[in-house]
Each structure stands twice: as structure tokens, then as C-alpha cells.
Write an enzyme that holds these catalytic residues in place. Structure first.
Site, PDB file in Angstrom:
ATOM      1  CG  ASP A  45       9.667  14.784   2.155  1.00  0.00           C
ATOM      2  OD1 ASP A  45       9.189  14.443   3.333  1.00  0.00           O
ATOM      3  OD2 ASP A  45       8.755  14.887   1.216  1.00  0.00           O
ATOM      4  CB  SER A  46      13.048  20.631   3.079  1.00  0.00           C
ATOM      5  OG  SER A  46      12.289  21.245   3.920  1.00  0.00           O
ATOM      6  CD  GLU A  47      15.382  20.119   9.796  1.00  0.00           C
ATOM      7  OE1 GLU A  47      15.862  19.789  10.897  1.00  0.00           O
ATOM      8  OE2 GLU A  47      15.496  20.841   9.151  1.00  0.00           O
ATOM      9  CB  SER A  94       1.713 -22.115   3.920  1.00  0.00           C
ATOM     10  OG  SER A  94       1.750 -23.634   4.090  1.00  0.00           O
ATOM     11  CB  ILE A  95      -2.025 -19.518   6.742  1.00  0.00           C
ATOM     12  CG1 ILE A  95      -1.301 -18.868   7.802  1.00  0.00           C
ATOM     13  CG2 ILE A  95      -3.470 -19.381   7.361  1.00  0.00           C
ATOM     14  CD1 ILE A  95      -1.562 -17.426   8.184  1.00  0.00           C
ATOM     15  CD  GLU A 131      -2.880 -10.719  11.343  1.00  0.00           C
ATOM     16  OE1 GLU A 131      -2.007 -11.195  10.759  1.00  0.00           O
ATOM     17  OE2 GLU A 131      -3.364 -10.300  12.049  1.00  0.00           O
ATOM     18  CE  LYS A 133      -3.589 -15.797   1.535  1.00  0.00           C
ATOM     19  NZ  LYS A 133      -2.753 -15.240   0.669  1.00  0.00           N
ATOM     20  CE  LYS A 307      -1.886 -14.339  11.736  1.00  0.00           C
ATOM     21  NZ  LYS A 307      -0.680 -13.618  11.942  1.00  0.00           N
ATOM     22  CE  LYS A 331      -5.782 -17.115  -1.300  1.00  0.00           C
ATOM     23  NZ  LYS A 331      -5.316 -17.395  -2.400  1.00  0.00           N
TER      24      LYS A 331
END
Length: 693
Positions: A45-47, A94-95, A131, A133, A307, A331
Site C-alpha cells: 500500500d505504501s508504494e 428483474s429476474i 452465480e 444472487k 442463466k 433463493k
């Protein structure tokens, strides 16, 4: 105009400076891509901070070189008067949600798709992409010629709200795409707040006496809809891409999985928890696998999405009532539900903490019927303003104890009163009648009765006998209740007193036949061969968990050295601060505790002792291990013990700081992430070889 250095009157930038500025921007974009998309940063992070500061200094000196896509332009814009409407070029639909939350839901979806395509049983399985939700806020990002020009919420699917000013503050989202960019690319995805980020943010807010967020989803949605981008920039938000809107000048891949791979190559974060499989069986397996690991994920999800993978089949399947026929949300059982808090009881733990427990109207949540939920302590009751009779939201995730997360105050009954724990118990322990107190620096109300209190005695014995302490098999809650209630065991040492615990006395207890009694006596005898760290942990010293017990054993080597240590000496042990040191010193200062320890050792409890040595001499000191899968000959707990005995540490998650991942059969996402990060991977044989070096 003397001394003017900025604005319209800035001197022209020296030759080559524009190229240097652009090179710095490209470097920062690469670092962001490595950190947020690949999860494999190449520099500390410093670099990163050094390069960012250099770019900022050059742009401050030469504002004519500032461009809208510069990493320095993410934060600092003026607050908006209101969020403006945006009409989506391609609707954000929406799905459909599959109502069956069991794996059967995958078969239901597959049957609908096959019927729509006119497929017969002999036609073979369909290829699907599966995938997660996400439980966040749907977002559309519009890139033109590779530059982020607009970000909009879903809204009603046709018209959303322009939140570009806030999305630009998120370092995960590139302001400029990588590589050759399309003329137009609309990316659909989800803005969310990870659970660790949510907890850290709320902890900081509480520390400064500021309002906290209710849950990660509300935190994400509220942050994105802020009018002032400086406020949004303070919220730790993340993003996953999962689909497309409008595209121009781009060769769209043939499958959904390839689309996600292409988005990742362009610099957009894509979740790795995804799969491609054939037929409903693969979908059901994905649903079950993700359901099992749901609580270990660092972000909230409420299901998975299936899907049809081929985009040509998606087009053939089309839409129904503004929902695609080629996708479904499957779900999991809800983890949060509403119910009524009917009463508040209290429980007394082994350290004397008196904990309020909500008695609830039974509600089905997280796959089980819940009737009780923890309220933690008076501070939490006050913060949430929980009262008897309230309608509350209860959350249960996996094996986590159910908790009351919020109150629906609109449904509060008239005349309800704030709940004050000390008043409710009359200032006395409900088990032994000793005084109950709340120390100024503590959140808990505590019984002062010590081992005089039967509740503390029972919990202390159960802790002493637990698997990670003395591991006394067969000494469970119901048996401990009888031993304490019949005054057979008053201190831990009584467990090993043959005058009190023997075949005759044990076999006279409920559900204790001769064989069960003998098994317990054998387990007690076996437990006498201990280790110092297990014995320290088993004593139940406040604020001393397994890790601290191991640090103490490693540092002091001998119990008498630990008992003689003062607060200052104890604070020389790694990770032992003043609060923990004071707890340890106070425990060993009590003559009663020292007497119990003497009796335990006189009864034959023993371990090998050393003179103690700095942890730095341990062979695995500084090494961090992650265990995943099933090992051939030992459990994960056994592997963890061996690693820690050699000075190593065991973590539950894989990161760039992980030294080794030990993988057995059926290793999951941890192994995949380790391979992605290029970490060292060991099997059980490799671990044993490392330990033997």
C-alpha cells in the site's frame, strides 16, 4: 498576477510532463486492477500511496493536465441538489424468483426451459451458468470509448437515478477500461458492502459516538444515494459485474460465462464463485454447495442465479412479463424474519456475565424454528431500543446464535417501557442471589458470587471438559447439572476426587449405567495427560481464549512462572494487553484458584514443562496456514494443533499474506483462490514433512 500558480494562468506544462502524468495514471489503474479484480497486488500500500501522491502533486501544479478519468478525480465533487432521472437504453429487468427454496427448484427451472425450447428427454442437457444472487443495490455503468460517463440505479427498470458522482469514488470501479474498449459498453452489476467492512465501519462510528448502519444492504443503498460524494467516499463499498446492457462496437462473446471473463479482462471485478454445468443436476449441486458455504462468504447473498449459458438460446427463449425466460433466482431459506418479543429472560455464564435473552413468538428463519435470540447486553438493548412486546427482526445465519437485529417501532404497543437489566433482576443474580454489578468499563452485568453461584460452576465445568480444553468425553450438560445440583462437584478438582466421583456415585445418577460411569472415569483418567496451553485455557480465565493460552504457555513454559508473573511481565507476551494481563493476574491472585490448581495437579494432571522461550525460535514462527478439504489421517483441529505447536498460525481465509494452504480432498474455493494468488499448496504429507524439518 504575480505568484499565480494555478487555474487559467498556469504556465504551460514542460515537455514530456503530460506523458509522465499519463504513465502514473496507467500505473495506478494497473495497481487497482491487481488489487480489486485479480486480488493479487504486486506492490504494498505504501508504494501505491507514493505513486498517487506524485500524480496528485503534478496535477495540482499543472491543473491543465487533469482529466475526468484521472484516479485523483474520484472524490471531492460538489454535493448534488437532487438525484436526476436516467432512462436506461436497455431496460434493467428483474429476474423471476423460484418459489421452491430446496434443490428441487433447479429442476423446476430446467423443466420450464426445456419445454420452452421444445426439447425432448433424449435431446441431452442444457448448459447453464450459475452465480450468486448478491444482496446489494443493482447498478448500471455506462462506458463510452472506455471512459465511465454515467452510473445509474435500477429504479423501475426503465428509469433510474444518476449516481455517477458517488460511483466515481469507488476504487474497485475503473474510470477507464483496460485494453481495447468498445464504443459503448453498459455493465450491469451489484454494489454491496462486505460484512467485514460493515463491521469495521460501525465500530468506527460507535467509537466516535456517531450513528451506525442497520445492515450491509441498507449501508450500500444509502451510500450510493447520498447527494454529497464526500460522504459516499467514506463508506466501504464494493462492486461485482454480472451482465450487459447496451453495447456498440464490441464483438459480444457467445456465452454468458465468456461475457464475464471479458468484463474481468476489461478491468471490472467479477465474482469467482460461479460455475458452468450441464443440466439441472449441476444447478442443484451449485445451490447446495453455495448454501453450505454461505455464512463463510465475506458478503451477503440470498440465493443463486441460473442463466442459460448460450446467448443465442437466451434470445430464442425471450421474455415474459418483463422477466427473462432464460434466468431465475433460486433463493435460500430467509435468514431474517419478523416476530414478537414476548419476554426477556436472563442467563448466567461461567464468568458471571448475566446475559439478556429474548423469548420470541416461534418463527421459522434460517431453516429452523427460532424461539430465543440473544440480546447481548444492556448497551445493545439501549442501542436498538428493544422492549418487551416489540415486533422485532430476528436473524439466524448458519450455526450462529439467533439475534435481534432491529425493532419495527411502528408496531410498538402503547405503554411499553425501556428494559433495564439491573432493575429487572432487582440487582441480584437470579441463580444464587448474590449482588449483580456493572463495572464502568464493561458492557456486561455480572454476578459477584463466583463458584458459590451454581450457574457459574456448571458453565466452568462444561468449559473445563470441552474438546479444546481437557477433552473429557461424556461430561455433558445434563450430567453436569446433576453433579452440581447434588453437590457432588463444587470445584473443578472434585472431578478427580475418587471419594466423590466413582462407579458407585456415578451409576446412581439418572441415565448413568455402570458402563457409562466407567467410560466417564476412563475419560477423566485420560484427560490427566494434558498440555500446558490446554490446561491454561481450561481454567476459564476471563479474556483468555485458545490463542492467548498458547501464547502464555509458549512464553512462560512453566505454570509456576505464569502464576508468579505480574501485570507488567504478562504484557511482554505477544497480543496480551493491560485488560487481559489484569484478568490473568487477578485470577492467580485468588487463593481459592491456586488451591484448585494444586488439587488438580495432586490428582495427577500433568504435562511436559520447559523453561519457556521466545516464540521467534519456533520453526514456523511468522508463517500463516489455511486448511481446506478433508485430510487423509487427521482432522483439521489436529492439523491446527500441530501447526500452532510449531509456532505457526492458522487462519480461516486465504489472502496474499497466507504462507501455505494445506488442501485435502473436496477442497473448495480456498484452494482455487490460493492457485489464483500463486500461493504454496501442501497436501497432508507435505505438511508433515514441513513440521519434521
Amino acid at each position: 498576477m504575480t505568484g499565480m500558480q494555478h487555474g487559467l494562468f498556469s504556465p504551460p506544462a514542460p515537455a514530456g510532463l503530460a506523458e509522465k502524468v499519463e504513465a502514473l495514471r496507467a500505473t495506478i489503474r494497473r495497481y487497482d486492477y491487481e488489487y480489486y479484480v485479480l486480488n493479487a497486488p504486486s506492490v504494498p500500500d505504501s508504494e501505491y500511496d507514493r505513486v498517487f501522491r506524485e500524480l496528485k502533486a503534478l496535477e495540482d501544479a499543472h491543473p491543465e493536465l487533469v482529466t475526468p478519468d484521472s484516479p485523483t478525480q474520484r472524490v471531492g465533487g460538489a454535493a448534488m441538489a437532487e438525484l436526476m432521472p436516467v432512462r436506461h437504453h436497455v431496460p434493467m429487468l428483474s429476474i423471476e424468483t423460484e418459489t421452491d427454496t430446496t434443490p428441487q427448484g433447479a429442476y423446476n427451472f430446467d423443466a420450464r426451459v426445456r419445454k420452452k425450447l421444445g426439447l425432448l428427454p433424449e435431446d441431452g442437457p442444457i448448459e447453464y451458468a450459475a452465480e450468486l444472487k448478491f444482496d446489494g443495490l443493482a447498478m448500471s455503468l455506462r462506458y463510452e470509448h472506455g471512459l465511465l460517463v454515467q452510473a445509474a440505479t435500477r429504479g423501475d427498470g426503465e428509469v433510474g437515478e444518476d449516481v455517477t458522482h458517488n460511483i466515481r469514488t469507488m476504487r474497485q470501479i475503473p474510470l477507464q477500461l483496460h485494453g481495447e474498449a468498445p464504443e459503448v459498453l453498459e455493465v450491469r452489476g451489484e454494489v454491496y458492502m462486505s460484512r467485514p467492512d460493515f463491521e469495521r465501519y460501525n465500530a468506527r462510528q460507535r467509537e466516535h459516538g456517531k450513528p451506525t448502519l442497520v445492515n450491509p444492504r441498507n449501508g450500500a443503498a444509502g451510500s450510493i444515494r447520498q447527494l454529497d460524494p464526500r460522504l459516499a467516499a467514506q463508506r466501504p463499498l464494493s462492486f461485482f459485474a454480472y451482465g450487459l446492457g447496451e453495447t456498440k462496437g464490441w464483438q459480444v462473446p457467445l456465452t454468458h460465462a465468456q461475457v464475464l471473463d471479458a468484463l474481468k479482462a476489461l478491468g471490472l471485478p467479477v465474482c469467482n464463485e460461479r460455475a458452468v454445468g450441464m443440466g439441472a443436476e449441476a444447478l442443484a449441486a451449485f445451490h447446495q454447495a453455495i448454501s453450505a458455504k454461505r455464512d463463510q462468504l465475506p458478503y451477503d447473498i440470498d440465493g443463486v442465479v441460473y442463466k442459460v449459458n448460450r446467448l443465442d438460446l437466451q434470445r430464442e427463449l425471450g421474455f415474459r412479463s418483463r422477466e427473462p425466460n432464460w434466468a431465475v433466482a433460486h433463493k435460500f431459506p430467509a435468514q431474517e424474519e419478523m416476530t414478537v418479543l414476548e419476554h426477556i429472560d436472563v442467563q448466567v455464564g461461567r464468568t458471571g456475565a448475566i446475559t439478556p435473552v429474548a423469548r420470541l413468538k416461534p418463527v421459522f428463519v434460517g431453516g429452523v424454528t427460532v424461539t430465543n435470540a440473544t440480546l447481548h447486553n444492556q448497551d445493545e438493548i439501549d442501542r436498538k431500543d428493544v422492549r418487551i412486546g416489540d415486533t422485532v427482526v430476528v436473524r439466524r445465519a448458519g450455526d450462529v446464535i439467533p439475534e435481534v437485529v432491529s425493532v419495527i417501532k411502528e408496531r410498538r404497543p402503547a405503554g411499553s417501557q425501556p428494559y433495564i437489566l439491573l432493575d429487572a433482576i432487582g440487582g441480584l443474580c437470579p441463580v444464587c442471589g448474590s449482588h449483580a454489578v456493572r463495572l464502568p468499563e464493561e458492557a456486561a452485568v455480572r454476578c459477584t458470587g463466583g463458584l458459590f453461584c451454581a450457574a457459574q460452576r456448571k458453565q466452568a465445568i462444561l468449559h473445563f471438559a470441552s474438546r479444546r480444553a481437557m477433552d473429557i468425553e461424556g461430561l455433558g450438560e445434563k450430567l453436569v447439572d446433576q453433579l452440581v445440583d447434588q453437590n457432588m462437584v463444587e470445584t473443578l478438582a472434585d472431578l478427580y476426587d475418587p471419594g466423590k466421583i466413582n462407579l458407585e456415585t456415578l451409576s446412581g445418577l439418572d441415565r448413568m449405567a455402570m458402563k457409562s460411569a466407567q467410560n466417564l472415569l476412563d475419560a477423566l483418567q485420560k484427560s490427566k495427560q494434558a498440555t500446558l496451553n490446554r490446561f491454561i485455557y481450561a481454567l476459564g480465565i476471563r479474556n483468555v481464549g485458545e490463542a492467548t493460552a498458547k501464547d502464555l504457555a509458549r512464553h512462560f513454559g512453566r505454570l509456576d512462572a505464569l502464576q508468579a508473573a505480574d501485570v507488567d511481565t504478562l504484557q511482554q507476551v505477544p497480543d496480551v494487553g493491560p485488560v487481559v494481563a489484569r484478568s490473568i493476574a487477578e485470577f492467580f491472585a485468588e487463593e481459592h484458584n491456586r488451591e484448585v490448581i494444586r488439587k488438580l495437579r495432586d490428582a495427577g494432571i500433568h504435562w511436559s514443562e520447559t523453561d519457556g522461550q521466545p516464540a521467534s525460535s519456533s520453526k514456523l514462527e511468522g508463517k500463516t496456514f489455511v486448511l481446506t478439504g478433508t485430510l487423509p489421517t487427521m482432522s483439521r483441529d489436529e492439523a491446527k494443533e500441530k501447526i500452532e505447536a510449531a509456532g505457526g498460525k492458522v487462519s480461516g481465509s486465504v489472502s496474499k499474506k497466507t504462507s501455505y494452504v494445506v488442501a485435502g480432498s473436496d477442497a473448495g474455493s480456498k484452494l482455487a483462490k490460493a492457485q489464483e494468488l500463486g500461493l504454496a499448496i501442501l497436501d497432508e504429507e507435505g505438511l508433515l514433512s514441513l513440521l519434521a524439518e
